[in-house]
Enzyme design. Sequence first.
Site, PDB file in Angstrom:
ATOM      1  N   LYS A  22      41.398 -10.580  43.269  1.00  0.00           N
ATOM      2  CA  LYS A  22      40.218 -10.830  44.116  1.00  0.00           C
ATOM      3  C   LYS A  22      40.522 -10.691  45.606  1.00  0.00           C
ATOM      4  O   LYS A  22      39.656 -10.325  46.392  1.00  0.00           O
ATOM      5  CB  LYS A  22      39.646 -12.216  43.800  1.00  0.00           C
ATOM      6  CG  LYS A  22      39.198 -12.394  42.354  1.00  0.00           C
ATOM      7  CD  LYS A  22      38.240 -11.303  41.929  1.00  0.00           C
ATOM      8  CE  LYS A  22      38.085 -11.237  40.417  1.00  0.00           C
ATOM      9  NZ  LYS A  22      37.501  -9.959  39.962  1.00  0.00           N
ATOM     10  N   LYS A  25      38.732 -20.388  46.092  1.00  0.00           N
ATOM     11  CA  LYS A  25      38.644 -19.582  44.873  1.00  0.00           C
ATOM     12  C   LYS A  25      40.033 -19.154  44.425  1.00  0.00           C
ATOM     13  O   LYS A  25      40.930 -18.975  45.251  1.00  0.00           O
ATOM     14  CB  LYS A  25      37.819 -18.314  45.133  1.00  0.00           C
ATOM     15  CG  LYS A  25      36.360 -18.559  45.467  1.00  0.00           C
ATOM     16  CD  LYS A  25      35.637 -17.231  45.682  1.00  0.00           C
ATOM     17  CE  LYS A  25      34.157 -17.414  45.826  1.00  0.00           C
ATOM     18  NZ  LYS A  25      33.459 -16.109  46.044  1.00  0.00           N
ATOM     19  N   GLU A  49      36.698 -19.030  51.490  1.00  0.00           N
ATOM     20  CA  GLU A  49      35.568 -18.298  52.058  1.00  0.00           C
ATOM     21  C   GLU A  49      34.535 -19.285  52.613  1.00  0.00           C
ATOM     22  O   GLU A  49      34.464 -20.429  52.158  1.00  0.00           O
ATOM     23  CB  GLU A  49      34.861 -17.462  50.983  1.00  0.00           C
ATOM     24  CG  GLU A  49      35.633 -16.289  50.457  1.00  0.00           C
ATOM     25  CD  GLU A  49      34.843 -15.521  49.413  1.00  0.00           C
ATOM     26  OE1 GLU A  49      35.232 -14.374  49.110  1.00  0.00           O
ATOM     27  OE2 GLU A  49      33.861 -16.058  48.867  1.00  0.00           O
ATOM     28  N   LEU A  66      28.304 -19.979  50.889  1.00  0.00           N
ATOM     29  CA  LEU A  66      26.895 -19.626  51.107  1.00  0.00           C
ATOM     30  C   LEU A  66      26.057 -20.529  50.210  1.00  0.00           C
ATOM     31  O   LEU A  66      26.271 -20.585  48.993  1.00  0.00           O
ATOM     32  CB  LEU A  66      26.664 -18.147  50.754  1.00  0.00           C
ATOM     33  CG  LEU A  66      27.538 -17.165  51.554  1.00  0.00           C
ATOM     34  CD1 LEU A  66      27.339 -15.738  51.051  1.00  0.00           C
ATOM     35  CD2 LEU A  66      27.230 -17.237  53.044  1.00  0.00           C
ATOM     36  N   LYS A  70      24.950 -14.701  32.986  1.00  0.00           N
ATOM     37  CA  LYS A  70      23.660 -14.104  33.364  1.00  0.00           C
ATOM     38  C   LYS A  70      22.682 -14.253  32.209  1.00  0.00           C
ATOM     39  O   LYS A  70      23.055 -14.119  31.044  1.00  0.00           O
ATOM     40  CB  LYS A  70      23.848 -12.632  33.732  1.00  0.00           C
ATOM     41  CG  LYS A  70      24.728 -12.456  34.975  1.00  0.00           C
ATOM     42  CD  LYS A  70      25.180 -11.024  35.171  1.00  0.00           C
ATOM     43  CE  LYS A  70      26.110 -10.911  36.368  1.00  0.00           C
ATOM     44  NZ  LYS A  70      26.729  -9.576  36.482  1.00  0.00           N
ATOM     45  N   ASN A  80      33.452  -5.146  39.502  1.00  0.00           N
ATOM     46  CA  ASN A  80      33.716  -5.025  38.069  1.00  0.00           C
ATOM     47  C   ASN A  80      33.924  -3.554  37.750  1.00  0.00           C
ATOM     48  O   ASN A  80      33.064  -2.726  38.043  1.00  0.00           O
ATOM     49  CB  ASN A  80      32.562  -5.600  37.255  1.00  0.00           C
ATOM     50  CG  ASN A  80      32.287  -7.049  37.620  1.00  0.00           C
ATOM     51  OD1 ASN A  80      33.223  -7.819  37.811  1.00  0.00           O
ATOM     52  ND2 ASN A  80      31.021  -7.400  37.803  1.00  0.00           N
ATOM     53  N   ARG A 111      33.983  -1.967  34.951  1.00  0.00           N
ATOM     54  CA  ARG A 111      33.586  -1.708  33.553  1.00  0.00           C
ATOM     55  C   ARG A 111      32.079  -1.483  33.504  1.00  0.00           C
ATOM     56  O   ARG A 111      31.375  -1.725  34.482  1.00  0.00           O
ATOM     57  CB  ARG A 111      33.936  -2.922  32.695  1.00  0.00           C
ATOM     58  CG  ARG A 111      33.105  -4.134  33.092  1.00  0.00           C
ATOM     59  CD  ARG A 111      33.304  -5.354  32.233  1.00  0.00           C
ATOM     60  NE  ARG A 111      32.322  -6.371  32.557  1.00  0.00           N
ATOM     61  CZ  ARG A 111      32.423  -7.256  33.537  1.00  0.00           C
ATOM     62  NH1 ARG A 111      33.494  -7.266  34.293  1.00  0.00           N
ATOM     63  NH2 ARG A 111      31.463  -8.127  33.797  1.00  0.00           N
ATOM     64  N   VAL A 118      26.956  -5.645  30.880  1.00  0.00           N
ATOM     65  CA  VAL A 118      25.956  -5.975  29.845  1.00  0.00           C
ATOM     66  C   VAL A 118      24.588  -5.465  30.278  1.00  0.00           C
ATOM     67  O   VAL A 118      23.847  -4.861  29.504  1.00  0.00           O
ATOM     68  CB  VAL A 118      25.891  -7.502  29.623  1.00  0.00           C
ATOM     69  CG1 VAL A 118      24.754  -7.868  28.674  1.00  0.00           C
ATOM     70  CG2 VAL A 118      27.213  -8.036  29.116  1.00  0.00           C
TER      71      VAL A 118
HETATM   72  C1  MV4 Z   1      30.450 -17.834  46.098  1.00  0.00           C
HETATM   73  C2  MV4 Z   1      29.303 -18.661  46.209  1.00  0.00           C
HETATM   74  C3  MV4 Z   1      28.933 -19.093  47.473  1.00  0.00           C
HETATM   75  N1  MV4 Z   1      29.660 -18.764  48.565  1.00  0.00           N
HETATM   76  N2  MV4 Z   1      31.145 -17.508  47.206  1.00  0.00           N
HETATM   77  C4  MV4 Z   1      30.473 -17.543  41.315  1.00  0.00           C
HETATM   78  C5  MV4 Z   1      31.202 -16.598  40.417  1.00  0.00           C
HETATM   79  C6  MV4 Z   1      31.766 -15.554  41.267  1.00  0.00           C
HETATM   80  N3  MV4 Z   1      31.029 -14.322  41.061  1.00  0.00           N
HETATM   81  C7  MV4 Z   1      31.599 -15.992  42.677  1.00  0.00           C
HETATM   82  N4  MV4 Z   1      30.659 -17.086  42.644  1.00  0.00           N
HETATM   83  C8  MV4 Z   1      30.178 -17.630  43.785  1.00  0.00           C
HETATM   84  N5  MV4 Z   1      30.854 -17.325  44.907  1.00  0.00           N
HETATM   85  C9  MV4 Z   1      30.761 -17.974  48.409  1.00  0.00           C
HETATM   86  N6  MV4 Z   1      31.483 -17.646  49.506  1.00  0.00           N
HETATM   87  C10 MV4 Z   1      28.595 -18.959  45.034  1.00  0.00           C
HETATM   88  C11 MV4 Z   1      29.042 -18.475  43.841  1.00  0.00           C
HETATM   89  C12 MV4 Z   1      28.257 -18.834  42.655  1.00  0.00           C
HETATM   90  C13 MV4 Z   1      27.503 -17.856  42.009  1.00  0.00           C
HETATM   91  C14 MV4 Z   1      27.542 -16.521  42.427  1.00  0.00           C
HETATM   92  C15 MV4 Z   1      26.740 -15.593  41.759  1.00  0.00           C
HETATM   93  C16 MV4 Z   1      25.933 -15.984  40.707  1.00  0.00           C
HETATM   94  C17 MV4 Z   1      25.911 -17.291  40.287  1.00  0.00           C
HETATM   95  C18 MV4 Z   1      26.703 -18.247  40.911  1.00  0.00           C
HETATM   96  C19 MV4 Z   1      26.685 -19.581  40.488  1.00  0.00           C
HETATM   97  C20 MV4 Z   1      27.456 -20.498  41.130  1.00  0.00           C
HETATM   98  C21 MV4 Z   1      28.244 -20.134  42.233  1.00  0.00           C
END
Ligand code: MV4
Length: 448
Positions: free
Chosen positions: A116, A158, A200, A203, A237, A289, A291, A294
């Site tokens: 990442k 993360k 990070e 958000l 999702k 990703n 790949r 879905v």
């Molecule tokens: C974040 C975030 C808020 N701020 N990064 C969740 C899984 C991975 N794709 C990254 N994720 C997130 N990263 C920052 N800087 C909130 C999430 C997150 C999220 C992102 C996309 C779809 C659903 C989510 C559910 C919880 C948290």
Amino acid sequence: MFDKILIANRGEIALRVLRAARELGIHTVAVHSTADADAMHVRLADESVCIGPPAAKDSYLNIPAIVAACEITGAEAVHPGYGFLSENAKFADILKEHNIKFIGPSAENIRTMGDKIEAKRTAKALGIPVVPGSEGGVADVASARKVAKDIGYPVIIKATAGGGGRGMKVARNEGELELAVSTAQSEAKAAFGNGEVYIEKYLEKPRHIEIQVLGDGQGRAVHLGERDCSLQRRHQKVWEEAMSPALNAQQRDEIGGRVARAMQEMKYEGVGTVEFLYENGEFYFIEMNTRLQVEHPVTEAITGLDLVQEQIRVATGAPLPYKQSDIQFAGHAIECRINAENPESFTPSPGRVDAVHFPGGLGVRVDSALYSGYRIPPYYDSLIGKLIVFGKSRTECMMRLRRALSEFVVEGVETTIPLFQRLLAEHDIIDGHYDIHWLEKFLSRPKA
Ligand code: MV4
């Protein structure tokens, strides 16, 4: 073009790949565990090989067994689908050593995007906007504190080896930082064998918007628009749509163009998805990703492309036959992921499907391997089908979705179909006003 390809997957995606291959006149080899001997993809494939017992680690993740199946059947290429070995760089390397084509990007691209931090570094260098944060991993709380001070609270910690939401911790102020960092490090070490973490800016209420790309590995690449995947439950999702209700054509062209140019520079091969968080009109790269996803059918619906056939074609070495201006977007598409789960508790509900009836009609697609009498095994994920509807507008799409859901019959197991019927009665959903937290808030409401 290949004569024969092996599909190293199961369920609806194995059937999806098999259909694309057959239309190209390619012979198909299905692999299956002992639990999937009666599965639809096995029945429809030209050949099939049992590769092991039910547990994924002994079958669908069993690289020697899959390579042996290629040798036995003479398959020249492997389509990995999604999940399982689809983003396993070692698998891609081993296939290459055996002169078997991995239908997907290079092992190097997989490795880069699987880390990442490396993925963010690469994205930033290629002109893709990223979330403000640490340049790389943070070794200790002191360095974490410095970064957090620079970018401002709240921050999110993360796991470098993470993804899909695993091992993330939020710190809303300096007092919460130390525990968040140490917890994230220990959980990452336990889950991934790599305790490195990065920081990070957090958000608060973003949307999850991802851009589909297609490259030929020779420097050509196009973007195929975006998908809004904000409606998620526990990082799974549930409902995906194209295009995003939050974007206009100018924004789409701008971010899509940046991503396409980045993929050209990387000489990316195959399909890929660049994931962003979108908030206050700004895009922030989070992951890529490497790949097929879905939810690829919603992109197929609005572009008219068969993404699996495009994957197979670029895997033969053919140059991409499209330039960006050839890619036209029309209409709107929504996908509902239907799981064999209780629609309230989401408890898995495997077992025998006594009867199944799929909806049909104009603009309705069902990707599923279910049939009446099929026994859903308890060993794998609970996705039993994807209902994809297409319409000239989002409104027409939702009307069609409501009608299609009312026709969908699955008897013998519980499904999440009722959840989607509830969602379609919600003004926020009808208006497209939702962010990544909306669904979990909706599900935590006491039922009326
Ligand atoms: C974040 C975030 C808020 N701020 N990064 C969740 C899984 C991975 N794709 C990254 N994720 C997130 N990263 C920052 N800087 C909130 C999430 C997150 C999220 C992102 C996309 C779809 C659903 C989510 C559910 C919880 C948290």
